[in-house]
Scaffold this active site. Sequence first.
Site, mmCIF file in Angstrom:
data_model
loop_
_atom_site.group_PDB
_atom_site.id
_atom_site.type_symbol
_atom_site.label_atom_id
_atom_site.label_comp_id
_atom_site.label_asym_id
_atom_site.label_seq_id
_atom_site.Cartn_x
_atom_site.Cartn_y
_atom_site.Cartn_z
ATOM 1 N N HIS A 253 3.243 24.588 -4.996
ATOM 2 C CA HIS A 253 4.438 23.925 -4.484
ATOM 3 C C HIS A 253 5.666 24.526 -5.167
ATOM 4 O O HIS A 253 5.927 24.254 -6.336
ATOM 5 C CB HIS A 253 4.362 22.421 -4.744
ATOM 6 C CG HIS A 253 3.162 21.775 -4.119
ATOM 7 N ND1 HIS A 253 1.913 21.807 -4.715
ATOM 8 C CD2 HIS A 253 3.019 21.095 -2.950
ATOM 9 C CE1 HIS A 253 1.054 21.166 -3.940
ATOM 10 N NE2 HIS A 253 1.695 20.726 -2.862
ATOM 11 N N GLY B 242 0.060 13.960 -10.275
ATOM 12 C CA GLY B 242 -0.332 14.573 -9.006
ATOM 13 C C GLY B 242 -0.514 13.476 -7.985
ATOM 14 O O GLY B 242 0.098 13.509 -6.905
ATOM 15 N N LEU C 272 0.834 10.649 -6.535
ATOM 16 C CA LEU C 272 2.246 10.279 -6.654
ATOM 17 C C LEU C 272 2.425 8.823 -7.079
ATOM 18 O O LEU C 272 1.670 7.943 -6.682
ATOM 19 C CB LEU C 272 2.973 10.556 -5.346
ATOM 20 C CG LEU C 272 3.079 12.044 -4.987
ATOM 21 C CD1 LEU C 272 3.734 12.236 -3.628
ATOM 22 C CD2 LEU C 272 3.840 12.811 -6.057
ATOM 23 N N ASP D 18 10.733 11.688 -4.080
ATOM 24 C CA ASP D 18 10.716 10.688 -3.015
ATOM 25 C C ASP D 18 9.326 10.098 -2.826
ATOM 26 O O ASP D 18 9.177 8.898 -2.593
ATOM 27 C CB ASP D 18 11.182 11.319 -1.695
ATOM 28 C CG ASP D 18 12.648 11.728 -1.735
ATOM 29 O OD1 ASP D 18 13.494 10.850 -1.933
ATOM 30 O OD2 ASP D 18 12.934 12.928 -1.571
ATOM 31 N N ASN E 177 16.014 14.850 -2.808
ATOM 32 C CA ASN E 177 16.203 15.994 -1.918
ATOM 33 C C ASN E 177 15.979 15.665 -0.448
ATOM 34 O O ASN E 177 16.193 16.508 0.424
ATOM 35 C CB ASN E 177 15.311 17.174 -2.345
ATOM 36 C CG ASN E 177 13.818 16.844 -2.284
ATOM 37 O OD1 ASN E 177 13.350 16.193 -1.359
ATOM 38 N ND2 ASN E 177 13.073 17.310 -3.277
ATOM 39 N N ILE F 24 13.372 15.298 1.391
ATOM 40 C CA ILE F 24 12.353 16.042 2.131
ATOM 41 C C ILE F 24 10.956 15.628 1.680
ATOM 42 O O ILE F 24 10.697 15.453 0.484
ATOM 43 C CB ILE F 24 12.519 17.563 1.924
ATOM 44 C CG1 ILE F 24 13.861 18.037 2.503
ATOM 45 C CG2 ILE F 24 11.359 18.339 2.539
ATOM 46 C CD1 ILE F 24 13.961 17.942 4.016
ATOM 47 N N HIS G 19 8.627 22.483 0.647
ATOM 48 C CA HIS G 19 7.781 21.689 -0.252
ATOM 49 C C HIS G 19 6.596 22.493 -0.766
ATOM 50 O O HIS G 19 6.177 22.327 -1.920
ATOM 51 C CB HIS G 19 7.272 20.443 0.488
ATOM 52 C CG HIS G 19 6.271 19.648 -0.293
ATOM 53 N ND1 HIS G 19 6.635 18.637 -1.153
ATOM 54 C CD2 HIS G 19 4.911 19.720 -0.352
ATOM 55 C CE1 HIS G 19 5.554 18.117 -1.705
ATOM 56 N NE2 HIS G 19 4.492 18.760 -1.225
ATOM 57 N N GLU H 63 -1.781 -5.488 -10.507
ATOM 58 C CA GLU H 63 -2.960 -4.854 -11.111
ATOM 59 C C GLU H 63 -2.798 -3.346 -11.260
ATOM 60 O O GLU H 63 -3.181 -2.769 -12.283
ATOM 61 C CB GLU H 63 -4.219 -5.162 -10.278
ATOM 62 C CG GLU H 63 -4.623 -6.620 -10.256
ATOM 63 C CD GLU H 63 -3.928 -7.424 -9.169
ATOM 64 O OE1 GLU H 63 -4.243 -8.615 -9.013
ATOM 65 O OE2 GLU H 63 -3.064 -6.853 -8.452
ATOM 66 N N PHE I 26 -10.676 -7.286 -7.993
ATOM 67 C CA PHE I 26 -9.371 -6.654 -7.889
ATOM 68 C C PHE I 26 -9.294 -5.331 -8.642
ATOM 69 O O PHE I 26 -8.203 -4.765 -8.796
ATOM 70 C CB PHE I 26 -8.277 -7.616 -8.342
ATOM 71 C CG PHE I 26 -8.259 -8.891 -7.546
ATOM 72 C CD1 PHE I 26 -8.680 -8.904 -6.219
ATOM 73 C CD2 PHE I 26 -7.842 -10.086 -8.117
ATOM 74 C CE1 PHE I 26 -8.687 -10.075 -5.475
ATOM 75 C CE2 PHE I 26 -7.845 -11.260 -7.377
ATOM 76 C CZ PHE I 26 -8.270 -11.260 -6.053
ATOM 77 N N HIS J 129 -15.073 -12.865 -13.611
ATOM 78 C CA HIS J 129 -15.506 -13.369 -12.311
ATOM 79 C C HIS J 129 -16.241 -12.246 -11.572
ATOM 80 O O HIS J 129 -15.842 -11.811 -10.506
ATOM 81 C CB HIS J 129 -14.311 -13.892 -11.507
ATOM 82 C CG HIS J 129 -13.613 -15.049 -12.167
ATOM 83 N ND1 HIS J 129 -13.039 -14.960 -13.417
ATOM 84 C CD2 HIS J 129 -13.409 -16.335 -11.748
ATOM 85 C CE1 HIS J 129 -12.497 -16.124 -13.746
ATOM 86 N NE2 HIS J 129 -12.713 -16.976 -12.757
ATOM 87 N N ASP K 37 -14.567 -19.708 -4.483
ATOM 88 C CA ASP K 37 -13.477 -18.856 -4.003
ATOM 89 C C ASP K 37 -13.929 -17.899 -2.904
ATOM 90 O O ASP K 37 -13.106 -17.343 -2.173
ATOM 91 C CB ASP K 37 -12.864 -18.058 -5.160
ATOM 92 C CG ASP K 37 -11.786 -18.847 -5.889
ATOM 93 O OD1 ASP K 37 -11.376 -19.897 -5.370
ATOM 94 O OD2 ASP K 37 -11.369 -18.415 -6.969
ATOM 95 N N HIS L 188 -13.130 -12.888 -3.180
ATOM 96 C CA HIS L 188 -13.008 -12.778 -4.631
ATOM 97 C C HIS L 188 -14.334 -12.432 -5.309
ATOM 98 O O HIS L 188 -14.364 -12.229 -6.526
ATOM 99 C CB HIS L 188 -12.491 -14.098 -5.210
ATOM 100 C CG HIS L 188 -11.035 -14.342 -4.955
ATOM 101 N ND1 HIS L 188 -10.470 -14.237 -3.704
ATOM 102 C CD2 HIS L 188 -10.021 -14.680 -5.797
ATOM 103 C CE1 HIS L 188 -9.178 -14.506 -3.786
ATOM 104 N NE2 HIS L 188 -8.871 -14.767 -5.042
#
Length: 671
Positions: A35, A124, A126, A162, A192, A194, A265, A414, A440, A464, A472, A476
Amino acid sequence: MDIAQIAAKNPSHWMRAAAIRALTLDAVAAANSGHSGMPMGMADVATVLFEKHLRFDPAAPRWADRDRFILSAGHGSMLIYSLLYLTGYKDMTLDQIKNFRQWGAITAGHPEYGHVAGVETTTGPLGQGIANSVGFAMAEENLRARWGAKIVDHYTYVIAGDGCLMEGVSQEAIGIAGKQKLSRLIVLWDDNGITIDGKVDLADITDQKARFAAAGWNVLSCDGHDAADIDRALTAAKTSDRPTMIACKTHIALGHAAQDTSKGHGALTDKDQMAAAKAAYGWTSGPFEVPAKIKAEWEAFGARGAAARAEWEKRFAALSSAKQAEFTRMFALDAPAKLASAVRAVKKAASSEAPKLATRTASEKVLVAVNPIMPETFGGSADLTGSNNTKTADLGVFTPENRAGRYMYWGIREHGMASAMNGMALHGGMRPYSGTFMAFTDYARPAMRLSALMGIPVVYVMTHDSIGLGEDGPTHQPVEHLAISRVTPNTYVFRPADLVETAEAWELALSAKTTPSVLALSRQNLPTVRRVHTNSNLTAKGAYVLAEAVGKRQVILMATGSEVEIALKARDLLQAGGIGTRVVSMPCMELFAAQDEAYRRKILPPGPVRVAIEAGVRQGWDRWLLGERGKFGREAFVGMTSFGASAPAEVLYKQFGITAEAAAEAAKALL
């Protein structure tokens, strides 16, 4: 844009930045991948940062009080590789630059922690870098409060793009940073406009500056190609009492035919276009050549940090020998000598008193014993403190008013929590642990994977852990999550059966240096299954014989966590029928797999039929059922094959067939 006008403003700066652009073009072209555009667009910002603001010493890349620089937009890795080479990091040679993205080179496609001195975290994916940076900044604040500004006093700088700001984890991260007023955190946004698909407005209309301001940040702007304006913004940022985001207006692939386009890019490899770009920069040197004058100027920026480090070393030497040793121990990730004895005391009391309690409660009891003797621990929870049992009375809460606090209310974040814990561990001097429900882990998975990839000993307290949580319901109730965690390389997954195994698991997790741990803990109460005290940490073996067969051994029952109790009851049923049955507790498959062949054969000898019992899916168990001298047709699994349901735990275990009777019948059917 008139490149000549930009260059004329500050010719010396321009040529130093051009060195980054030229090296980027050469390396990406040689690799025929990479890149190019981001390093070319952010070269001016990075040059000003390293020349005028970043405190670092290439001769001592692990100096504890250095400023941290995080390239969250990790795809632009040639930016940081160029900076490290130019400023004089010994391992970043020109040959490494020439072998960008090649086998055996440290210049991987995306920067990898542990491969390259000066790379503070693997980026890497993002958004991870900016989220890590929150943990870095929290660690700095916490350690400064406890050790004083003479020992800990530095900034964390981030370059984010971005894409980083579109990823959801960035919102979690900036919310945490704003709430905590992390004023030593400065994010430089590569504005930028883009992305790979085209202009940002194809997919997003967010006013990023307003977004950061709404989260409590100080927001500034600058011309990302004007050295004086960049310097002005960075100088102003360091006067704020809040974290700062600087919107740096830049042009991706500056000076190239692909400037301001999505093509900019990626990899810019056309020879004629490369030559035209270099000509626009006024760069006349050949491929991978940096004029001696420019290289010397860059190396002078790097050498400047030696004086600051020497002054710090004088201040550090003025500490008492005990404080020096403790600081060094914490940054070396050495467990304190008292840890083993503290764990033994918990185990001995548990074996004697035989309490019946949930392993999440057992975990809290261990932390009560451990946290006071390990000042490096830092706990937290994603809005489940009372359920995860991660807070002990001695910690104090980390807030803008109490920087010395060692417990964090992360909120329902989380992913941000896990990423920030990675940053804290990477900063050094900290052993972070935090909790949420096991189901989770899905929200935290990208950061958990990076803990393993980077080899950092973050501890994930996941309570849990099965259908045992009850009413639940299936949203869950984790059934696949143990398997997902176990299949992740370089991860210890501990599922302890009682307080004794929980204490042993914590000892191992807090002694690890290069491996993260997942503690899968029950909501429901469990009996003590280890009634005879031993100083040895049996969990360190991964699996061990908990109850031996009486008479001829015909069956081996294997189980983890809450199902060890079921295995012991199944053994009683089988033994009553004259069927000799061994019970193996397997709190950590990864550690058992690491034992030598002789030990594994001793625990799982050939001959007896094998039944594994776990309130999760079968994946991961076949090595122990079929491999390791097992045989197809002489094995069975008692566990989950579907999602759970909403009902009391005891009803669910019966309805899903995870009972002692079912396990005993499965064994009999194999004989």
